[in-house]
Write an enzyme that holds these catalytic residues in place. Structure first.
Site, PDB file in Angstrom:
ATOM      1  N   GLY A 259       7.039   1.132   5.969  1.00  0.00           N
ATOM      2  CA  GLY A 259       6.574   1.126   7.362  1.00  0.00           C
ATOM      3  C   GLY A 259       6.357  -0.280   7.881  1.00  0.00           C
TER       4      GLY A 259
ATOM      5  N   ARG B 163      13.150   3.138   3.767  1.00  0.00           N
ATOM      6  CA  ARG B 163      12.296   3.671   2.702  1.00  0.00           C
ATOM      7  C   ARG B 163      13.080   4.117   1.469  1.00  0.00           C
ATOM      8  NH1 ARG B 163       7.028   4.111   3.949  1.00  0.00           N
ATOM      9  NH2 ARG B 163       6.406   4.427   6.107  1.00  0.00           N
TER      10      ARG B 163
ATOM     11  N   ASP C 241       4.418   1.484  -2.944  1.00  0.00           N
ATOM     12  CA  ASP C 241       5.639   2.076  -3.493  1.00  0.00           C
ATOM     13  C   ASP C 241       6.762   1.041  -3.588  1.00  0.00           C
ATOM     14  OD1 ASP C 241       4.685   4.684  -3.864  1.00  0.00           O
ATOM     15  OD2 ASP C 241       5.000   5.158  -1.751  1.00  0.00           O
TER      16      ASP C 241
ATOM     17  N   LYS D 223       2.369  -5.721   1.753  1.00  0.00           N
ATOM     18  CA  LYS D 223       2.392  -5.305   3.150  1.00  0.00           C
ATOM     19  C   LYS D 223       1.904  -3.875   3.281  1.00  0.00           C
ATOM     20  CE  LYS D 223       4.788  -2.399   4.212  1.00  0.00           C
ATOM     21  NZ  LYS D 223       5.714  -1.276   4.356  1.00  0.00           N
ATOM     22  N   THR D 224       1.122  -3.551   4.222  1.00  0.00           N
ATOM     23  CA  THR D 224       0.905  -2.196   4.736  1.00  0.00           C
ATOM     24  C   THR D 224      -0.295  -2.193   5.667  1.00  0.00           C
ATOM     25  OG1 THR D 224       0.463   0.140   4.337  1.00  0.00           O
ATOM     26  CG2 THR D 224      -0.416  -1.339   2.679  1.00  0.00           C
TER      27      THR D 224
ATOM     28  N   ASP E 162      -1.990   0.240   6.111  1.00  0.00           N
ATOM     29  CA  ASP E 162      -2.957   1.188   5.554  1.00  0.00           C
ATOM     30  C   ASP E 162      -4.126   0.506   4.837  1.00  0.00           C
ATOM     31  OD1 ASP E 162      -1.087   2.953   6.453  1.00  0.00           O
ATOM     32  OD2 ASP E 162      -0.385   3.583   4.480  1.00  0.00           O
TER      33      ASP E 162
HETATM   34  P1  FBP Z   1       3.800   1.880   4.367  1.00  0.00           P
HETATM   35  O1  FBP Z   1       2.939   2.506   3.322  1.00  0.00           O
HETATM   36  O2  FBP Z   1       5.229   1.870   4.025  1.00  0.00           O
HETATM   37  O3  FBP Z   1       3.279   0.539   4.744  1.00  0.00           O
HETATM   38  O4  FBP Z   1       3.700   2.753   5.694  1.00  0.00           O
HETATM   39  C1  FBP Z   1       2.480   3.066   6.251  1.00  0.00           C
HETATM   40  C2  FBP Z   1       2.561   4.128   7.312  1.00  0.00           C
HETATM   41  O5  FBP Z   1       2.466   3.536   8.583  1.00  0.00           O
HETATM   42  C3  FBP Z   1       1.485   5.187   7.109  1.00  0.00           C
HETATM   43  O6  FBP Z   1       0.279   4.804   7.700  1.00  0.00           O
HETATM   44  C4  FBP Z   1       2.124   6.389   7.723  1.00  0.00           C
HETATM   45  O7  FBP Z   1       1.628   7.592   7.174  1.00  0.00           O
HETATM   46  C5  FBP Z   1       3.579   6.225   7.378  1.00  0.00           C
HETATM   47  O8  FBP Z   1       3.797   4.840   7.261  1.00  0.00           O
HETATM   48  C6  FBP Z   1       4.514   6.789   8.404  1.00  0.00           C
HETATM   49  O9  FBP Z   1       5.812   6.722   7.922  1.00  0.00           O
HETATM   50  P2  FBP Z   1       7.104   6.660   8.824  1.00  0.00           P
HETATM   51  O10 FBP Z   1       7.176   5.288   9.406  1.00  0.00           O
HETATM   52  O11 FBP Z   1       8.206   6.891   7.851  1.00  0.00           O
HETATM   53  O12 FBP Z   1       6.968   7.691   9.878  1.00  0.00           O
END
Ligand code: FBP
Length: 554
Positions: free
Chosen positions: A84, A148, A179, A205-206, A208
């Site tokens: 993400g 991803r 991941d 990075k994230t 979250d």
């Molecule tokens: P990462 O763990 O890859 O940083 O992504 C975080 C996130 O934004 C989460 O908060 C959310 O649940 C998910 O990605 C959403 O995924 P997508 O971008 O595939 O809809």
């Protein structure tokens, strides 16, 4: 410069991100201090067996040195943006770019397109100065795109080796969350086992905020994303307090962990904020969670206040014990009987087919849920086996159930008009705050030092983040050190352990001590938009979570 750039973007290009002292003289003047050997955070024997070539490497820190011998004068580095989006990704790339170009004009930075699949299929562009300069201090991952794809099979790894050989790469930097950095560690191990010289390096990075530990104080992007959500929450609070007629239920991204919700609550003081980790610790059922929310609505209604703001973490359902069991059963069933379930037909037919494989309690729970939520729970998992919690409309489920609960209360005389919101994608590509701009640039620059020194299986680390940039320290941490074994896609896999909200840590305690007052009053705080210029206490502030965790705020 492109005409498409906004005035803000044009002005931000001129912002020179700051670096920790150890990196200021350039990557050739950095010496690397090695600490003691390390162990995985859990399941040490199992992790060690899976990473025989890279396990146990020492934590390293950087210090300025007059000169330090490293690889050749020219290096080729590949970079991947994975998972993400998170504000600051472009600055990580700028840090790597400036690091390898500072003393070595012939070095090349290759950007793999669309995430890890770009590396696998050798889809790339060379990032030159003209391109890089368009993206400095901007949000988004659009310079090369993200994806991803999980790199996990030997065929994929062999293709990555072909790419590394073809482009004569000395290192690949993977900018990603838990991941993706796990992918990076597995790739580093594979390369080493095959005698491939190319190093693999990670960057945390994230948005979250769940990729953190003693050496990774925060993942980049969290600061900017939560400030963006907090601005919007503040605006909604002001609207609620002006009109005094709606309850706003706001689901916030963050996957499993509630760090985003907690930080947003600390910034805005809403009437209610559910913390999933607390729900789990108290073993609350869905009914109890709903009752708790309805109690706050009723409390305010009794004082004539039929309005309020509630924050809901997107991972909530996973933490409600009966849902947790249901979701791990769903994961197992989908891992083994996906074709049967998906082929059953509409949602009702899929539920019937699914229930044949579930325990009676989970089958009853699944059947009791609204059809939309049933379908969302049975959706495809992401390539890493995660439930796509951002697609589950928990905020609507909560509103529906709270309305039912209030209806059943003879003493509830108020009104309950509720609106739902979901803030996630709005913050992931915001222009990085000064903190994220500096932090990301430093992480990237540090990654260039690790790359130039061939340090494979390491994650770039910048620490002491609340002490002022002159006191920031930089170095690298072996990724295997953060790993444990978890169940994914019906199999045991090595993964970086997620950092969830700790109930005995300062951020949660700070919140818990104030939430009763916030529930009944309108002690709302309105943080406003991120400031990029102006008084340092406004423009350069970090966030409550890191300040409280590091004792910079009591
Ligand atoms: P990462 O763990 O890859 O940083 O992504 C975080 C996130 O934004 C989460 O908060 C959310 O649940 C998910 O990605 C959403 O995924 P997508 O971008 O595939 O809809």
């Amino acid at each position: 410069m492109s005409d498409n750039l906004s005035l803000l973007a044009k002005a931000r290009v001129a912002y020179q991100p700051k670096l920790p002292k150890a990196l200021r003289k350039g990557p050739l003047k950095v010496s690397i201090l090695k600490g003691a050997e390390t162990e995985a955070v859990r399941d040490q024997a199992a992790v060690k067996a899976l990473f025989p070539n890279t396990y146990g490497a020492p934590v390293v820190s950087f210090e300025t040195a007059e000169s330090h011998t490293i690889m050749g004068n020219q290096v080729n580095i590949g970079v991947v943006l994975s998972g993400g989006q998170a504000p600051g990704g472009h600055n990580v790339i700028a840090g790597i770019f400036d690091g390898i170009k500072s003393n070595q004009g012939g070095s090349k930075l290759i950007g793999f397109l669309g995430g890890p699949s770009g590396l696998e299929h050798c889809k790339y562009i060379e990032i030159d100065r003209a391109l890089m300069d368009q993206y400095r201090n901007t949000g988004g991952f659009d310079i090369i795109g993200s994806g991803r794809t999980k790199l996990e099979t030997n065929e994929q790894f062999d293709k990555c080796i072909e790419t590394a050989n073809k482009l004569e790469l000395d290192a690949i930097v993977i900018i990603g969350g838990d991941d993706s950095n796990t992918n990076g560690a597995v790739l580093a191990e594979y390369f080493k086992s095959k005698g491939v010289k190319c190093a693999v390096i990670g960057v945390p990075k994230t948005i979250d905020g769940d990729l953190k530990n003693e050496y990774v104080e925060t993942s980049f992007g969290f600061d900017t994303a939560v400030k963006t959500y907090s601005e919007m929450i503040g605006n909604i609070q002001r609207d609620a307090n002006s009109a005094k007629k709606y309850w706003h239920f706001i689901k916030l991204m963050g996957r499993s962990a509630s760090h985003i919700g907690l930080e947003a609550a600390l910034q805005t003081h809403p009437n209610l904020c559910i913390i999933s980790e607390e729900v789990k610790a108290k073993k609350q059922t869905l009914g109890q969670v709903i009752q708790g929310v309805a109690d706050v609505v009723a409390l305010r209604a009794a004082a004539g206040k039929n309005f309020g703001v509630a924050l809901i973490p997107e991972g909530l359902v996973e933490f409600i014990p009966e849902f947790g069991v249901l979701m791990s059963e769903l994961n197992e069933v989908l891992a083994h009987h996906e074709a049967e379930i998906k082929g059953a037909g509409d949602t009702a037919a899929m539920v019937a087919s699914m229930c044949k494989h579930l325990t009676p309690a989970s089958a009853d729970l699944l059947k009791s849920l609204p059809s939309g939520i049933q379908a969302q729970l049975m959706l495809d998992r992401d390539p890493h086996g995660n439930v796509q919690v951002s697609l589950i409309e928990t905020e609507k489920l909560v509103i529906e159930m709270v309305a039912k609960d209030l209806k059943a209360r003879a003493d509830f005389k108020g009104k309950f008009a509720a609106l739902n919101h979901f803030f996630g994608y709005e913050g992931r590509c915001a222009a990085p705050s000064n903190f994220d701009a500096d932090y990301c640039y430093s992480l990237g620059y540090g990654a260039s030092v690790l790359a130039l020194n061939g340090m494979t299986g390491y994650m770039s680390s910048v620490r002491n983040l609340t002490a002022g940039i002159d006191n920031w320290s930089a170095g690298g941490i072996p990724i295997t050190m953060m790993m444990n074994i978890e169940r994914r896609h019906g199999k045991d896999k090595p993964v970086i352990q997620k950092a969830l909200v700790e109930l005995d840590a300062a951020p949660f305690k700070y919140f818990a001590a104030r939430r009763d007052e916030w529930a009944k009053s309108e002690s709302y705080s309105y943080p406003g938009p991120i400031q990029y210029w102006g008084p340092t206490e406004v423009a350069d502030q970090t966030n409550y979570t890191i300040m409280l965790e590091r004792g910079a705020l009591k």
